[in-house]
Design a protein around this motif. Structure first.
Motif, PDB file in Angstrom:
ATOM      1  N   GLN A   1    -148.663  31.566  13.641  1.00  0.00           N
ATOM      2  CA  GLN A   1    -148.072  30.336  13.126  1.00  0.00           C
ATOM      3  C   GLN A   1    -146.543  30.352  13.238  1.00  0.00           C
ATOM      4  OE1 GLN A   1    -149.484  29.692   9.169  1.00  0.00           O
ATOM      5  NE2 GLN A   1    -148.521  27.708   8.935  1.00  0.00           N
TER       6      GLN A   1
ATOM      7  N   SER B   1    -154.744  30.899   7.514  1.00  0.00           N
ATOM      8  CA  SER B   1    -154.147  32.001   8.281  1.00  0.00           C
ATOM      9  C   SER B   1    -154.757  33.341   7.890  1.00  0.00           C
ATOM     10  CB  SER B   1    -152.638  32.040   8.069  1.00  0.00           C
ATOM     11  OG  SER B   1    -152.048  30.864   8.544  1.00  0.00           O
TER      12      SER B   1
ATOM     13  N   ASP C   1    -153.081  29.467  15.590  1.00  0.00           N
ATOM     14  CA  ASP C   1    -152.719  29.111  14.214  1.00  0.00           C
ATOM     15  C   ASP C   1    -151.610  28.074  14.249  1.00  0.00           C
ATOM     16  OD1 ASP C   1    -152.346  28.952  11.518  1.00  0.00           O
ATOM     17  OD2 ASP C   1    -152.082  31.107  11.181  1.00  0.00           O
TER      18      ASP C   1
HETATM   19 MG   LIG Z   1    -151.097  29.437   7.793  1.00  0.00          MG
END
Ligand SMILES: [Mg+2]
Ligand SMILES: Nc1ncnc2c1ncn2[C@@H]1O[C@H](COP(=O)(O)OP(=O)(O)OP(=O)(O)O)[C@@H](O)[C@H]1O
Lengths: 318, 328
Positions: free
Chosen positions: B96, B48, B178
């Motif tokens: 995410q 990330s 993500d």
């Molecule tokens: Mg991540």
């Protein structure tokens, strides 16, 4: 939204009724015979009997309460033994002074506290952040009577910039009225500003860390919109609640400031009524303050729900 | 020819030397127009952070060095005014965290329209109309009604799709996803993958796909970068990774006998042990402690990426299935 409003209004009304009962019972529970107190230090037996009759003090409490409620509804709360004026008139004369003072103080707190809080959050850890924080702690810790006296000392006695005390109505002399208000508003408002600043700062810091602020940046929005739209809206919800609470705090706490600056407001009337054992007026004032709390709470809830769709749409409480 | 996105020697540190947490170390990665590059690796290995660096959105505490070139612009040193024109317009990212990435105070329609109005300078009505179209494009039923909903009224899967709608709104040249399927149920996962596949079919959007799901990798990716403890340890086209994983770590992720045909829908295997947090220069292979192939040289020096055959690169002194001595 509408259903939520009705429900909140209903709840407010019930609270108001309960508050009136508590106020009534509270005044009746004060030590000493009310009729004796009302007739003065050495009232004759005849005078006491007359007052007992006039105020209906020999009737059962429940009947007295409903008499009082009827008086409220008809807008006639009797005569103040203190001044011989009608209680309603007496309160109505004083209320605008206190309302002006509290509203201006809140306004001062909002105008100073919120921008400084935002700024401190954006400049976190920088000198300006520490400076505003120290100033806030100063604003919170200095007693209002002391702050008031200092202001009078420097701005009136020494430099004659502002009148030290007194009051003229806004409608007869707007400029003079505002001049009279400056110092008391600064005294009361600085505490509000300090509280709002700290709340705004911590709320802003939290929202600035949030994922949706990152999303706002990821969209390519300029920082002005990221802060002013996405972050501000969500940090304001907590602040609105605090503003409401502060309103209540000020309304019941103006007495000292009014005394220091000799403003003829509700606070002064309360103090006088306590000393004069003016029960009808005290009772009216207590109800007025309770009612203001309830109305302000209602308004805060509306503002809160406007800012927060989750509350607006589900009616969930905070 | 210049690639669409080129990351060179990207390092991301938290804190100052010598005690800095080195979240990403010397990442090299490129994505061409129309290409899907998958970034895989265990939790905490820096996926990330690397992606956020491409948007210049790493947290304030992070210090990113190296080079990220997008379409001729050097992202890491570009001024904010340039970055703002790229974000949301040229590069979009689906984060995410679908549950918390939408602003609770505004309707999802408004939040989609906001990006459209910002970059395309269209009217409010036009933006609102397009927001509804985007919602139906990401397979949200009764889009007119949903556009007026607030995030808390939508499920996680729907919020994720709203985020995808925002990301796609200005037809970006480059899209970062993500873990787009991690938090979703199987049906929603399939729908999200379909959206991405559709996107690939119709244009030349480059995609950086971060995922734990090897099935998704096999499905969508052209190339794969495997990361471990902040560093890339193996990169290859997708076939090479599945047919001949060379790094012991990749091998472990895929299980003993990895084959593309049975790799579908399988998650990364558990490898005993945890990812170390790298602080100072390790001077050794970060995976050595968990590696069954480790030998003395692994503790003496950190291996660098080495091209073994036709672009299949591995950072390992003892790659699986490669004759000892074939490298060096
Ligand atoms: Mg991540
Ligand atoms: N604020 C921070 N301070 C210090 N270190 C941090 C901070 N944020 C992240 N890190 C470090 O960065 C590393 C990489 O995090 P990142 O979120 O990129 O992992 P990831 O590969 O995306 O994992 P996941 O699969 O769980 O999403 C983490 O191991 C963590 O130690």
């Amino acid at each position: 939204m509408r259903r939520y409003l009705y429900r909140r209004a209903g709840a407010s009304f019930i609270t108001l009724v309960l508050a009136s009962m508590v106020v009534f019972a509270g005044v009746r529970a004060l030590p000493g015979n009310m009729a004796v107190a009302l007739s003065g230090e050495n009232g004759s037996a005849a005078a006491i009997a007359a007052i007992t009759r006039e105020y209906g003090l020999n009737k059962p409490l429940v009947v007295q309460y409903f008499d009082w409620v009827r008086q409220i509804l008809t807008g006639n709360l009797g005569i103040s033994p203190q001044t011989g004026q009608s209680v309603v008139q007496e309160v109505a004369q004083r209320l605008p002074v206190t309302l002006e003072l509290t509203l201006l103080s809140i306004l001062f707190g909002v105008v100073v506290g919120i921008p400084v809080g935002i700024f401190a959050a954006l400049k976190r850890g920088k000198p300006i952040d520490y400076a505003s924080n120290s100033l806030a702690i100063f604003g919170l810790s200095i007693p209002s009577f002391w702050f008031g006296i200092l202001l009078i000392l420097f701005l009136s006695v020494r430099s004659h910039i502002l009148p030290s005390s007194g009051f003229v109505s806004f409608f007869s002399n707007p400029l003079g009225n505002l001049k009279d208000m400056i110092m008391p508003v600064v005294v009361l408002g600085s505490g509000v500003a300090a509280i709002l600043m700290r709340q705004m700062r911590s709320g802003m810091l939290e929202t600035l860390r949030s994922d949706y602020v990152r999303t706002a940046r990821a969209k390519g929005l300029p920082e002005r919109a990221v802060i002013g739209k996405h972050a501000l809206r969500n940090s304001l919800t907590a602040v609105v609640t605090i503003i409401g609470l502060q309103f209540g705090v000020l309304l019941s706490g103006v007495a000292v400031t009014e005394q220091v600056f000799l403003l003829p407001g509700i606070g002064q009337l309360t103090i006088d009524s306590v000393f004069q054992r003016d029960y009808p007026t005290l009772q009216a004032l207590a109800l007025l303050i309770a009612a203001s709390y309830i109305v302000i709470n209602f308004l805060v809830d509306i503002a809160y729900s406007l800012l927060n769709p989750r509350v607006r749409l589900t009616g969930a409480s905070k | 020819m210049e690639k669409l996105l080129e990351i060179e020697d990207l390092c991301i540190n938290f804190g100052s030397q010598p005690d800095a947490v080195r979240a990403v170390r010397n990442l090299n990665l490129s994505v061409d127009a129309g290409e899907v590059v998958a970034l895989v690796g265990e939790s905490g290995c820096g996926k990330s952070m690397s992606a956020l660096a491409v948007m210049k959105l790493t947290p304030p505490a992070a210090i990113a060095t190296g080079s990220i070139r997008f379409n001729g612009t050097e992202i890491l040193s570009a001024p904010d005014s340039v970055i703002r024109k790229i974000r949301g317009r040229e590069i979009s990212m689906v984060f995410q965290e679908p549950m918390t990435s939408l602003n609770p105070a505004f309707t999802v329609g408004d939040q989609i329209a906001e990006t459209l109005r910002l970059h395309l300078k269209i009217s409010k009505q036009e933006a609102a109309k397009r927001a509804v179209e985007l919602l139906s494009r990401v397979r949200i039923a009764s889009p007119e009604k949903r556009a007026r909903a607030y995030p808390h009224q939508l499920s996680g899967g729907m919020r994720q799709r709203v985020m995808i709608a925002i990301a796609l709104s200005c037809n970006p040249k480059f899209l970062i996803l993500d873990e787009p399927t991690t938090a979703l149920d199987v049906t929603t996962q399939a729908q999200v993958l379909e959206i991405v596949r559709e996107l690939e079919g119709e244009g030349d959007t480059g995609v950086l796909l971060i995922t734990h799901d090897l099935g998704v990798v096999a499905d969508l990716a052209d190339r794969v970068v495997v990361m471990y403890a902040g560093s890339p340890v193996e990169t290859s086209d997708v076939g090479g990774i599945f047919s001949q994983p060379m790094h012991p770590y990749t091998n472990g992720l895929l299980g003993a006998v990895p084959r593309r045909s049975d790799g579908i829908r399988r998650r990364l295997n558990d490898i005993p042990g945890t990812v170390p947090v790298i602080k100072s220069n390790p001077g050794r292979c970060a995976f050595a402690d968990r590696c069954s192939y480790a030998a003395d040289d692994c503790a003496a020096k950190e291996p660098e990426l080495f091209d073994i055959q036709g672009g299949h690169r591995v950072a390992c002194f003892h790659p699986v299935g490669v004759e000892e001595g074939a490298i060096l």
